[in-house]
Design a protein around this motif. Sequence first.
Motif, short mmCIF file in Angstrom:
data_model
loop_
_atom_site.label_atom_id
_atom_site.label_comp_id
_atom_site.label_asym_id
_atom_site.label_seq_id
_atom_site.Cartn_x
_atom_site.Cartn_y
_atom_site.Cartn_z
N GLY A 140 0.80 -1.22 0.00
CA GLY A 140 0.00 0.00 0.00
C GLY A 140 0.82 1.26 0.00
O GLY A 140 0.30 2.36 0.25
N LEU A 141 2.12 1.14 -0.30
CA LEU A 141 2.99 2.30 -0.30
C LEU A 141 3.04 3.01 -1.66
O LEU A 141 3.68 4.06 -1.79
CB LEU A 141 4.42 1.89 0.10
CG LEU A 141 4.59 1.45 1.55
CD1 LEU A 141 6.01 0.99 1.79
CD2 LEU A 141 4.23 2.59 2.50
N ASP A 142 2.37 2.44 -2.66
CA ASP A 142 2.39 3.08 -3.97
C ASP A 142 1.65 4.42 -3.97
O ASP A 142 1.82 5.22 -4.89
CB ASP A 142 1.81 2.15 -5.04
CG ASP A 142 0.48 1.54 -4.66
OD1 ASP A 142 0.17 1.49 -3.46
OD2 ASP A 142 -0.26 1.10 -5.57
N LYS A 143 0.89 4.69 -2.93
CA LYS A 143 0.26 6.01 -2.84
C LYS A 143 1.26 7.08 -2.44
O LYS A 143 0.99 8.28 -2.60
CB LYS A 143 -0.91 5.98 -1.85
CG LYS A 143 -0.56 5.66 -0.43
CD LYS A 143 -1.80 5.75 0.46
CE LYS A 143 -1.53 5.29 1.88
NZ LYS A 143 -1.71 3.85 2.05
N PHE A 144 2.42 6.66 -1.92
CA PHE A 144 3.48 7.61 -1.57
C PHE A 144 4.62 7.61 -2.58
O PHE A 144 5.18 8.66 -2.89
CB PHE A 144 4.07 7.26 -0.20
CG PHE A 144 3.08 7.25 0.93
CD1 PHE A 144 2.27 8.35 1.19
CD2 PHE A 144 2.94 6.13 1.75
CE1 PHE A 144 1.36 8.34 2.23
CE2 PHE A 144 2.03 6.11 2.79
CZ PHE A 144 1.25 7.22 3.03
N PHE A 145 4.97 6.43 -3.09
CA PHE A 145 6.14 6.30 -3.95
C PHE A 145 5.78 6.42 -5.43
O PHE A 145 4.90 5.72 -5.92
CB PHE A 145 6.85 4.97 -3.70
CG PHE A 145 7.47 4.84 -2.34
CD1 PHE A 145 8.32 5.82 -1.85
CD2 PHE A 145 7.18 3.75 -1.53
CE1 PHE A 145 8.89 5.71 -0.61
CE2 PHE A 145 7.75 3.63 -0.27
CZ PHE A 145 8.61 4.62 0.20
N ALA A 146 6.50 7.30 -6.11
CA ALA A 146 6.28 7.46 -7.55
C ALA A 146 6.78 6.25 -8.32
O ALA A 146 6.23 5.89 -9.37
CB ALA A 146 6.98 8.72 -8.04
N PHE A 147 7.82 5.59 -7.81
CA PHE A 147 8.35 4.38 -8.44
C PHE A 147 9.19 3.64 -7.40
O PHE A 147 9.48 4.16 -6.31
CB PHE A 147 9.19 4.71 -9.69
CG PHE A 147 10.39 5.59 -9.44
CD1 PHE A 147 11.62 5.04 -9.13
CD2 PHE A 147 10.29 6.97 -9.53
CE1 PHE A 147 12.73 5.84 -8.91
CE2 PHE A 147 11.40 7.79 -9.32
CZ PHE A 147 12.61 7.22 -9.01
N ALA A 148 9.56 2.42 -7.76
CA ALA A 148 10.38 1.60 -6.88
C ALA A 148 11.32 0.74 -7.71
O ALA A 148 10.94 0.24 -8.77
CB ALA A 148 9.49 0.71 -6.00
N TYR A 149 12.55 0.58 -7.23
CA TYR A 149 13.52 -0.32 -7.85
C TYR A 149 14.03 -1.29 -6.80
O TYR A 149 14.27 -0.90 -5.64
CB TYR A 149 14.71 0.45 -8.43
CG TYR A 149 14.43 1.19 -9.71
CD1 TYR A 149 13.92 0.52 -10.82
CD2 TYR A 149 14.70 2.54 -9.83
CE1 TYR A 149 13.68 1.19 -12.01
CE2 TYR A 149 14.45 3.23 -11.01
CZ TYR A 149 13.94 2.54 -12.09
OH TYR A 149 13.69 3.21 -13.27
N SER A 150 14.21 -2.53 -7.22
CA SER A 150 14.87 -3.52 -6.37
C SER A 150 16.22 -3.86 -6.99
O SER A 150 16.48 -3.54 -8.17
CB SER A 150 14.02 -4.79 -6.26
OG SER A 150 14.03 -5.51 -7.48
N SER A 151 17.06 -4.53 -6.23
CA SER A 151 18.35 -4.95 -6.76
C SER A 151 18.17 -5.87 -7.97
O SER A 151 18.98 -5.86 -8.90
CB SER A 151 19.18 -5.64 -5.68
OG SER A 151 18.46 -6.72 -5.10
N ALA A 152 17.09 -6.66 -7.97
CA ALA A 152 16.82 -7.53 -9.12
C ALA A 152 16.56 -6.72 -10.38
O ALA A 152 16.92 -7.14 -11.48
CB ALA A 152 15.63 -8.44 -8.83
N ASP A 153 15.95 -5.56 -10.24
CA ASP A 153 15.63 -4.72 -11.40
C ASP A 153 16.89 -4.20 -12.10
O ASP A 153 16.88 -3.99 -13.32
CB ASP A 153 14.77 -3.52 -10.99
CG ASP A 153 13.39 -3.93 -10.51
OD1 ASP A 153 12.84 -4.92 -11.04
OD2 ASP A 153 12.86 -3.25 -9.61
N VAL A 154 17.95 -3.97 -11.32
CA VAL A 154 19.16 -3.36 -11.89
C VAL A 154 20.33 -4.34 -11.91
O VAL A 154 21.44 -3.97 -12.28
CB VAL A 154 19.55 -2.08 -11.13
CG1 VAL A 154 18.44 -1.04 -11.23
CG2 VAL A 154 19.88 -2.37 -9.66
N SER A 155 20.09 -5.58 -11.47
CA SER A 155 21.11 -6.64 -11.44
C SER A 155 22.33 -6.25 -10.62
O SER A 155 23.47 -6.60 -10.95
CB SER A 155 21.55 -7.01 -12.87
OG SER A 155 20.44 -7.48 -13.62
#
Length: 236
Positions: A140-155
């Motif tokens: 439910g944090l997408d109402k605060f965060f414009a986007f999110a990255y994980s380590s998997a997303d950027v390898s």
Amino acid sequence: MTEIRLITFDLDNTLWDVGQVIRHAETQMYNWLDETVPEYRGAMTQDVLLEIRQQVVDERPELGHDVSGLRKAVLYRGMRRLGLPEARSEDYARQAFQAFFEARQEVVFFEHALEALAELAGDYQLAALTNGNAAVEKIGLDKFFAFAYSSADVSASKPAPDIFHAALDRAGVYAYESIHVGDHLVDDIHGAGSVGMHTIWVNHGAESDAEGHTQPTAVVERLRDLPEAVRRIHDG
């Protein structure tokens, strides 16, 4: 005056106690396994699981930055070691991981975490940067965060600069126009500081200092003090 346009947040152990979350998630996973593959728990001792995990990372080093992929791969190999067919092993690994993943999103926020996020989201673009597999939309944090990255997303895992550069590029801001907030002096403070971002160390444990580490721009021991720390950097 430093105009701040982006604030990035670590999640685990910054906004909630990840140890508590993982223990709960693994309990749910093993409850599923005990019902479906009762022989799994007895055969997959800690030593065996560590051996399988190392084999997976050696063969697929990219999973070292993908905690979800790694957990699923270890579950699959565990099933295969039990002698289960490939298709059933894949299905059981998927379902066991799903039991873990859904429970992993059931977090208990630190005091004032949501209030601080709500206040800051009114004035700044916020984003989440994590080495883990917390899903901001499920929490439910997408109402605060414009986007999110994980380590998997950027390898690559923090403190490597990749995830910080990805966030800066996505937001279209310079490093000096951003702040990273996190609890870990190496992964968060050193990592973000090394690319030129301002940093706020969330020192929940009230540790004495950051001696021997990259010095944070600011330190807070309570999340209720976070908006004021951001304002001081912005106005500094």
